[in-house]
Design a protein around this motif. Structure first.
Motif: not given
Length: 70
Positions: A23-39
């Motif tokens: 949550a601290a490192v990723d800039e778009n933590f709440p949004q953009g987590c739906t794609s299975s190829n994203s970190l």
């Protein structure tokens, strides 16, 4: 290797630390987590999956121990 009490205490704490780190490192933590190829997707999936796996693994182990001795 590790005792049961250490694993029960250590796994949720490490998972929670991983969640806070992602949550601290990723800039778009709440949004953009739906794609299975994203970190971000896997940084949310692993902290949730590991404690659930440990809980059910220990629960089944306790069930085997209880029913074997009765």
């Amino acid at each position: 290797m590790f005792s049961l009490s250490v694993m029960v205490g250590l796994v949720p704490i490490v998972s929670l630390c991983g969640l806070f780190y992602s949550a601290a490192v990723d800039e778009n933590f709440p949004q953009g987590c739906t794609s299975s190829n994203s970190l971000c997707f896997y940084s949310l999936l692993l902290p949730v999956t590991i404690p659930v796996y440990v809980f059910f693994h220990l629960w089944s182990w306790m069930g085997i121990k209880l029913f074997r001795h009765n």
